[in-house]
Design a protein around this motif. Structure first.
Motif, PDB file in Angstrom:
ATOM      1  N   GLY A  98       0.286  10.656  -8.102  1.00  0.00           N
ATOM      2  CA  GLY A  98      -0.152  11.949  -7.605  1.00  0.00           C
ATOM      3  C   GLY A  98       0.962  12.930  -7.315  1.00  0.00           C
TER       4      GLY A  98
ATOM      5  N   ARG B  98       2.501  13.839 -17.268  1.00  0.00           N
ATOM      6  CA  ARG B  98       1.621  12.687 -17.464  1.00  0.00           C
ATOM      7  C   ARG B  98       2.235  11.655 -18.410  1.00  0.00           C
ATOM      8  NH1 ARG B  98      -4.845  13.238 -17.681  1.00  0.00           N
ATOM      9  NH2 ARG B  98      -5.419  11.073 -18.108  1.00  0.00           N
TER      10      ARG B  98
ATOM     11  N   TRP C  25       3.109  10.584 -12.129  1.00  0.00           N
ATOM     12  CA  TRP C  25       1.800  11.198 -12.324  1.00  0.00           C
ATOM     13  C   TRP C  25       0.697  10.335 -11.715  1.00  0.00           C
ATOM     14  CZ3 TRP C  25      -2.824   9.957 -14.738  1.00  0.00           C
ATOM     15  CH2 TRP C  25      -3.724  11.023 -14.878  1.00  0.00           C
ATOM     16  N   LEU C  26       0.755   9.024 -11.973  1.00  0.00           N
ATOM     17  CA  LEU C  26      -0.280   8.127 -11.447  1.00  0.00           C
ATOM     18  C   LEU C  26      -0.250   8.048  -9.927  1.00  0.00           C
ATOM     19  CD1 LEU C  26       0.066   5.366 -14.163  1.00  0.00           C
ATOM     20  CD2 LEU C  26      -2.031   6.637 -13.665  1.00  0.00           C
TER      21      LEU C  26
ATOM     22  N   ASP D 299      10.668   7.809 -10.349  1.00  0.00           N
ATOM     23  CA  ASP D 299       9.819   8.354 -11.414  1.00  0.00           C
ATOM     24  C   ASP D 299      10.633   8.774 -12.625  1.00  0.00           C
ATOM     25  OD1 ASP D 299       7.794   8.078  -9.561  1.00  0.00           O
ATOM     26  OD2 ASP D 299       7.803  10.204  -8.995  1.00  0.00           O
TER      27      ASP D 299
ATOM     28  N   GLN E  65      -6.881   7.548 -13.448  1.00  0.00           N
ATOM     29  CA  GLN E  65      -6.561   8.759 -12.700  1.00  0.00           C
ATOM     30  C   GLN E  65      -5.555   8.459 -11.582  1.00  0.00           C
ATOM     31  OE1 GLN E  65      -8.007  11.829 -13.790  1.00  0.00           O
ATOM     32  NE2 GLN E  65      -8.509  10.407 -15.442  1.00  0.00           N
ATOM     33  N   PRO E  66      -4.839   9.470 -11.103  1.00  0.00           N
ATOM     34  CA  PRO E  66      -3.895   9.238 -10.003  1.00  0.00           C
ATOM     35  C   PRO E  66      -4.586   8.590  -8.813  1.00  0.00           C
ATOM     36  CG  PRO E  66      -3.559  11.412 -10.940  1.00  0.00           C
ATOM     37  CD  PRO E  66      -4.808  10.869 -11.574  1.00  0.00           C
TER      38      PRO E  66
END
Length: 731
Positions: free
Chosen positions: A113, A103, A110-111, A127, A37-38
């Motif tokens: 946040g 994602r 995404w990771l 990114d 999860q982020p």
């Protein structure tokens, strides 16, 4: 031809303006998926960190990992203008759905946040490097295997503690959930649930790969996972988690505000199934040997090849003899990081839009496009067989998934068939206008594609018409999918993963498709081309007109400047044709009364000699499809008034839609009464066309069409109507 007719439908109502409430009010909870999860502190690095050692040290070609990777759709996934425009429409349609796109297309962002607002514009510059070196080489198998690296046990335990570890099902007992091979025992291995960006990232900076490397400037973990196709599973299936599969195989919207009730990807709407198609193929079980060594690179280079190819890497990361880093020793099995696929034009568009910031150059784009063309040429073979006046064209899928596969919207493959008498073109099927990017649907017998649409319930909830295509976040109906399955195909296995053919039947084991053409009288040779297009004009215009921002007009302008996604050539076969039998050769061409013969009509079945005349009938769905295709461009009407030819096309579209609807119902085992209405619509369209032809033939000379054209249309529509009547009776 019916495939093309299915997609000739309305594209829906005008889109909501920017800032408006989405058509479906989703929340972030609707798209929660298991996996890492982020979180802060993961320390994922941009690709520039890797370039110094893993790129630009070998002048012999793009064998360096970084140099190959940067000119791929993986590296450019977050810059892809088609993705950006499609995501903008997804935001209008279903709000938070864009988070799912980010994602996989920008995993570092995404990771970290930075996708909380479901907006690509919120990403940081780093990114935009898409699926980077650091993402792939910190991927960890979520399933415990006998050869899992030692650190994996603690990673799995931490994910289990908070309930976000991706799980799978036992291969021989798919109803049994698992998180390890050991849990399945003899029913194993444990097949991870694919797609949705369900990746697990090593929380520590341990670079994972398929080699034991003793001396490196960073921590390395030997990872068997990186030699398995499973490493591709997180992003090469895509499902829509806001829908759940129903007992009747339809898909209904879930109650919103919570994750999918089962979190089983095969219970969600199947937007893409590339990885699952591979896993249900012979490539994943026994592997496939290609004597010509077309896939695999160095490992299959000794001919005739006897080494099977099995994994995604075997085809998309062919091996070479080279070093993996500057100063490193050469390896005979270095996997090239070039990932060739089927996207023919978007890299050039990204270079045009972003310039040097993308890491691309004109030379690297040209090299990548050449690899794409080479990969597409390996994907299929075309075989021709002449029987009397009929030409059978077989297209053989040589890939480990459907052909074509992947993102379905705007992708298609078709046959272009040209008959010649000497050097004179006699007839053509599947013509494509390079100047306008328009495929002649009315005169194209065979197109392979998937068509996703929305049903009446979603239409009522969103204000769109039922049957509207191209809305990837709203689609919940596979209206058509005749793409050719891979070796090892079974209907049961593909039904289980939500990838069953729709609108066309394939037998278990069939990895080819046959199309029959009537050879025009006088034709002496034929040229057959198998063509593929990444982005159709229809889809490019949909994006242009549908986005609430400038991403649509931008991608359309790039599509135009980059050649309008010029079709790629997968295969080309030319052949001389054997002479046709003519009436001068005797009654029924020498066949005795009652004997089997060929009436020179490729669309009839059961041809036999009756009263010294060879004749057959249109008897089946495939015969009707074939006859519709023949009627679409009767040679006798080539010089008829344009208005009449437009009427032919319009009535054939109407007939084709009715027949396609009836065929889909028949394939689903619908009751006979449900087939009658669409068949009646098809019959009405043909009746009107036949009546128009008869009227036109008797009109004053100034408005009269050629008698031969009128006779051809009247006879063909009469025969088709009789066949439809038989289908209605027999249904």
């Amino acid at each position: 031809m019916l495939v093309a007719l299915v997609v000739l439908m309305t594209l829906g109502l005008p889109f909501a303006p920017a800032g408006a409430q989405p058509r479906v009010e989703t929340t972030p909870a609707d798209f929660v998926q298991p996996g890492t999860q982020p979180a802060a502190g993961l320390g994922l690095l941009t690709s520039s960190v890797c370039r110094g050692c893993h790129g630009q040290y070998d002048e012999s070609g793009d064998v360096e990992p970084w140099d190959g990777w940067v000119a791929t759709m993986m590296a450019q996934a977050a810059r892809d203008p088609v993705t950006r425009a499609a995501a903008a429409i997804a935001g209008v349609d279903a709000g938070q759905a864009v988070e799912t796109c980010i994602r996989c297309h920008a995993p570092i962002g995404w990771l970290a946040g930075r996708s909380a607002d479901a907006d690509f514009d919120a990403l940081a510059p780093g990114d935009l490097d898409g699926v980077t070196c650091h993402v792939c080489h910190r991927l960890t198998d979520p399933i415990a295997r006998a050869d899992s690296p030692a650190p994996d046990a603690a990673i799995h335990a931490a994910l289990d503690l908070v309930g976000v570890r991706p799980t799978g099902t036992c291969r021989a007992q798919p109803q049994v959930a698992c998180s390890s091979d050991a849990a399945c025992g003899a029913a194993g291995p444990c097949d991870v649930g694919a797609g949705q960006g369900r990746f697990v990232i090593d929380p520590e900076d341990r670079r994972r790969g398929p080699y034991e490397i003793p001396f490196v400037p960073h921590q390395v973990v030997f990872s068997p996972y990186h030699r398995r196709a499973d490493v591709c599973a997180p992003c090469h299936d895509v499902s829509t988690p806001t829908y759940s599969r129903q007992p009747d195989d339809t898909y209904a919207l879930n109650p919103l505000g919570a994750p999918h009730p089962t979190q089983n990807p095969h219970d969600m709407f199947p937007e893409q199934r590339t990885f699952s198609e591979w896993r249900a193929s012979a490539f994943a079980t026994t592997g496939v040997v290609f004597p010509d060594g077309r896939f695999g690179g160095l490992r299959t280079a000794t001919l005739p090849n006897v080494v099977p190819v099995a994994t995604c890497q075997d085809c998309h990361m062919p091996t070479v003899n080279a070093a993996g880093c500057s100063g490193g020793s050469g390896r005979s099995d270095l996997a090239q990081h070039v990932f060739p696929g089927a996207n023919t034009w978007v890299l050039g568009a990204i270079l045009e839009q972003y310039g040097a910031a993308s890491g691309l150059t004109a030379a690297s784009v040209a090299a990548a496009e050449a690899r794409t063309a080479e990969m597409l040429a390996k994907a299929a073979d075309v075989e021709l067989t002449q029987t009397g006046a009929a030409l059978a064209v077989r297209v053989v899928n040589q890939t480990g998934h459907k052909l074509p596969t992947g993102y379905p919207e705007g992708r298609r493959m078709w046959l272009e068939v040209r008959f010649y008498a000497g050097d004179t073109l006699v007839a053509a099927d599947g013509a494509y206008d390079e100047g306008t990017a328009i495929l002649d649907h009315a005169a194209t017998t065979r197109i392979w594609e998937a068509v996703h649409t929305i049903d009446a319930a979603v239409g009522a909830a969103t204000g769109l018409a039922a049957g509207t295509p191209f809305h990837l976040a709203l689609n919940n109906v596979v209206a058509f999918d005749n793409r050719i399955p891979p070796r090892g195909f079974t209907n049961a296995a593909f039904e289980a993963i939500g990838a069953a053919p729709v609108g066309q039947a394939y037998a278990d084991g069939q990895h080819w498709d046959d199309t029959t053409y009537a050879i025009p009288e006088g034709a002496t040779r034929v040229l057959v081309r198998l063509r593929f297009q990444t982005t159709t004009r229809e889809y490019a215009e949909f994006l242009r007109d549908g986005t609430p921002d400038d991403t649509g007009p931008t991608v359309y302008a790039l599509w135009e400047s980059q050649g309008r996604s010029a079709p790629a050539l997968l295969a080309e076969v030319a052949a001389d044709l054997a002479p046709r039998c003519t009436p001068a050769d005797g009654p029924c061409c020498g066949v005795a009364e009652g004997g089997a013969c060929d009436d020179a009509d490729a669309c009839t079945s059961g041809d036999a000699c009756r009263a010294a005349v060879c004749a057959g009938t249109v008897q089946s769905w495939d015969d009707v499809r074939c006859a519709l295709g023949a009627l679409a461009a009767p040679p006798a009407c080539a010089t008829a008034p344009k208005s009449f030819r437009k009427q032919i096309a319009a009535r054939l579209r109407a007939a084709g839609k009715g027949l396609a609807a009836a065929r889909r119902l028949a394939d689903k085992g619908a009751a006979a009464r449900k087939l009658r209405r669409p068949l009646a619509k098809a019959d009405k369209a043909l009746r009107q066309l036949g009546s128009r032809a008869t009227t036109a033939a008797g009109a004053p000379p100034a408005k009269r069409i050629e008698a031969a054209c009128a006779e051809a249309v009247t006879a063909a529509t009469g025969r088709l109507r009789a066949a439809i009547g038989a289908l209605r009776t027999g249904s």
